[in-house]
Design a protein around this motif. Structure first.
Motif, PDB file in Angstrom:
ATOM      1  N   UNK A 128       9.120  16.004  10.721  1.00 48.26           N
ATOM      2  CA  UNK A 128       7.746  15.950  11.324  1.00 48.26           C
ATOM      3  C   UNK A 128       7.071  15.218  10.481  1.00 48.26           C
ATOM      4  N   UNK A 129       7.957  15.225   9.185  1.00 51.10           N
ATOM      5  CA  UNK A 129       7.927  13.806   8.496  1.00 51.10           C
ATOM      6  C   UNK A 129       8.435  12.614   8.651  1.00 51.10           C
ATOM      7  N   UNK A 130       7.554  11.441   8.715  1.00 57.09           N
ATOM      8  CA  UNK A 130       7.492  10.078   9.033  1.00 57.09           C
ATOM      9  C   UNK A 130       6.682   9.125   7.662  1.00 57.09           C
ATOM     10  N   UNK A 131       6.888   8.970   7.443  1.00 61.95           N
ATOM     11  CA  UNK A 131       6.181   6.939   6.331  1.00 61.95           C
ATOM     12  C   UNK A 131       5.058   6.819   6.737  1.00 61.95           C
ATOM     13  N   UNK A 132       3.906   6.734   5.829  1.00 62.22           N
ATOM     14  CA  UNK A 132       2.228   6.067   6.937  1.00 62.22           C
ATOM     15  C   UNK A 132       2.047   5.310   6.996  1.00 62.22           C
ATOM     16  N   UNK A 133       2.782   4.151   6.235  1.00 60.91           N
ATOM     17  CA  UNK A 133       2.232   2.441   6.993  1.00 60.91           C
ATOM     18  C   UNK A 133       3.719   2.089   7.298  1.00 60.91           C
ATOM     19  N   UNK A 134       3.142   0.993   8.377  1.00 62.44           N
ATOM     20  CA  UNK A 134       4.546  -0.061   8.402  1.00 62.44           C
ATOM     21  C   UNK A 134       5.145  -0.683   7.108  1.00 62.44           C
ATOM     22  N   UNK A 135       6.324  -1.451   7.634  1.00 60.65           N
ATOM     23  CA  UNK A 135       6.920  -1.801   6.410  1.00 60.65           C
ATOM     24  C   UNK A 135       7.795  -2.765   7.293  1.00 60.65           C
TER      25      UNK A 135
ATOM     26  N   UNK B 295      18.052  -2.393  -4.335  1.00 59.00           N
ATOM     27  CA  UNK B 295      17.212  -1.549  -5.171  1.00 59.00           C
ATOM     28  C   UNK B 295      17.007  -0.741  -3.464  1.00 59.00           C
ATOM     29  N   UNK B 296      17.198   0.755  -3.703  1.00 60.97           N
ATOM     30  CA  UNK B 296      17.370   1.564  -2.329  1.00 60.97           C
ATOM     31  C   UNK B 296      16.157   2.316  -2.180  1.00 60.97           C
ATOM     32  N   UNK B 297      15.459   2.762  -1.522  1.00 60.01           N
ATOM     33  CA  UNK B 297      13.881   2.904  -1.589  1.00 60.01           C
ATOM     34  C   UNK B 297      13.960   4.221  -0.372  1.00 60.01           C
ATOM     35  N   UNK B 298      12.793   5.260  -0.758  1.00 54.75           N
ATOM     36  CA  UNK B 298      12.850   6.501   0.451  1.00 54.75           C
ATOM     37  C   UNK B 298      10.952   6.683   1.171  1.00 54.75           C
ATOM     38  N   UNK B 299      10.572   6.209   2.267  1.00 56.80           N
ATOM     39  CA  UNK B 299       9.434   6.739   1.754  1.00 56.80           C
ATOM     40  C   UNK B 299       8.537   7.769   1.261  1.00 56.80           C
ATOM     41  N   UNK B 300       7.672   7.738   0.180  1.00 50.29           N
ATOM     42  CA  UNK B 300       7.284   9.109  -0.803  1.00 50.29           C
ATOM     43  C   UNK B 300       6.559   9.873   0.087  1.00 50.29           C
TER      44      UNK B 300
ATOM     45  N   UNK C 204       0.606  -1.377  -0.018  1.00 48.29           N
ATOM     46  CA  UNK C 204       0.123   0.111  -0.151  1.00 48.29           C
ATOM     47  C   UNK C 204       0.748   0.930   0.249  1.00 48.29           C
ATOM     48  N   UNK C 205       2.651   1.329  -0.388  1.00 45.79           N
ATOM     49  CA  UNK C 205       3.485   2.286   0.202  1.00 45.79           C
ATOM     50  C   UNK C 205       3.552   2.662  -0.867  1.00 45.79           C
ATOM     51  N   UNK C 206       3.871   4.157  -1.655  1.00 48.76           N
ATOM     52  CA  UNK C 206       5.238   4.671  -2.136  1.00 48.76           C
ATOM     53  C   UNK C 206       5.800   4.800  -1.803  1.00 48.76           C
ATOM     54  N   UNK C 207       6.712   4.393  -2.987  1.00 48.19           N
ATOM     55  CA  UNK C 207       8.266   4.684  -2.703  1.00 48.19           C
ATOM     56  C   UNK C 207       8.990   5.344  -3.821  1.00 48.19           C
ATOM     57  N   UNK C 208       9.876   6.595  -3.485  1.00 47.63           N
ATOM     58  CA  UNK C 208      11.235   6.729  -4.293  1.00 47.63           C
ATOM     59  C   UNK C 208      11.987   5.558  -4.631  1.00 47.63           C
TER      60      UNK C 208
END
Length: 278
Positions: free
Chosen positions: A108-115, A95-100, A80-84
């Motif tokens: 204060x910005x943090x990922x929305x979903x647990x992984x 592959x290295x990705x970061x939560x969008x 359910x996540x979107x990653x850059x």
């Protein structure tokens, strides 16, 4: 029988013919998928097999590893996540990705979903582990407690506490004191009146030790985490295990000895397939 001639059973001729056709098909199919010129999107310049961009020709890459190009940014949608996408390493198959939702300039910005590892199973295209079963990332655990906690394992989220606890954040119902724990922890490390809100990953190699600030940890979120796509090669090869050959840096596959083959002599033997493209 004429001298110098050997009689070959007809069944063996048929078997060899069938195998030859199968191997020819396997090689031709793979060659077809690798004739494509690499794609590019933003800073990711070499997008090639097994990856493909969404609008690449159908013959290019693997649909299981399809990426999108959005506003000149390479994007991976995973569960359910979107990653850059930050980097693709074809030498170690990661592959290295970061939560969008993570913004470098906004602590204060943090990922929305647990992984976590619980999201994955063997048939998925990605894994948290490399071919040596070594984890490529470590967990970052967001916790809220009703009372203060004095422990080096618990890092206060200040100066971002209020933002993280606000209704617009990924933790809308959190009340009390916000902390983060980095790395694997035991159940006994979770204090009373505390609960886990979010579990994410990082592969940041820099900061070590327990003397971390929340800004340090947010920088780890900005760096992102690595995933291996190696396990996708033994998908469909039932009872096999694929690994990186250290001598050639190519992927080899062998019969998995733990699978329980009906023919024990297969155990550990290499599977003879054309894997030179991996």
């Amino acid at each position: 029988m004429a001298a110098g001639r050997v009689s070959v059973p007809s069944r063996l001729i048929v078997l060899v013919t069938v195998l030859g056709l199968y191997c020819g098909t396997f090689s031709a199919k793979d060659d077809d998928h690798h004739r494509c010129e690499p794609s590019s999107c933003g800073e990711i310049q070499n997008i090639s097999y097994p990856f493909r961009l969404k609008h690449d020709p159908e013959k290019c890459g693997d649909k299981m590893h399809e990426l999108s190009c959005e506003n000149n940014i390479t994007v991976l949608y995973l569960y359910s996540g979107k990653y850059y996408v930050q980097a693709i390493n074809y030498n170690n198959y990661t592959i290295r990705v970061v939560d969008a939702n993570v913004d470098e300039g906004n602590c204060s910005s943090i990922p929305r979903d647990s992984l976590t590892g619980y999201n994955y199973h063997h048939q998925d295209p990605y894994s948290f582990q490399n071919s040596d079963k070594i984890e490529l990332s470590k967990p970052i655990i967001f916790i809220t407690c009703k009372t203060p906690v004095n422990s080096p394992l618990y890092v206060e989220t200040a100066p971002c506490t209020d933002a993280i606890s606000s209704p617009s954040s990924a933790l809308p119902h959190s009340q009390g004191h916000s902390f983060v724990m980095v790395g694997h922890v035991n159940a006994s490390d979770l204090r009373e009146l505390c609960r886990v809100e979010l579990m994410v990953r990082t592969s940041w190699p820099g900061t070590k030790g327990t003397n971390l600030s929340y800004i340090d940890i947010h920088n780890e979120l900005v760096y992102g985490f690595e995933l291996s796509w190696l396990q996708s090669y033994d998908r469909g090869r039932k009872g096999s295990i694929c690994y990186v050959n250290n001598d050639t840096n190519k992927v080899d596959c062998a019969y998995d000895c733990s699978y329980g083959w009906s023919q024990p002599n297969h155990c550990g033997m290499d599977i003879k397939e054309n894997l030179s493209h991996l």
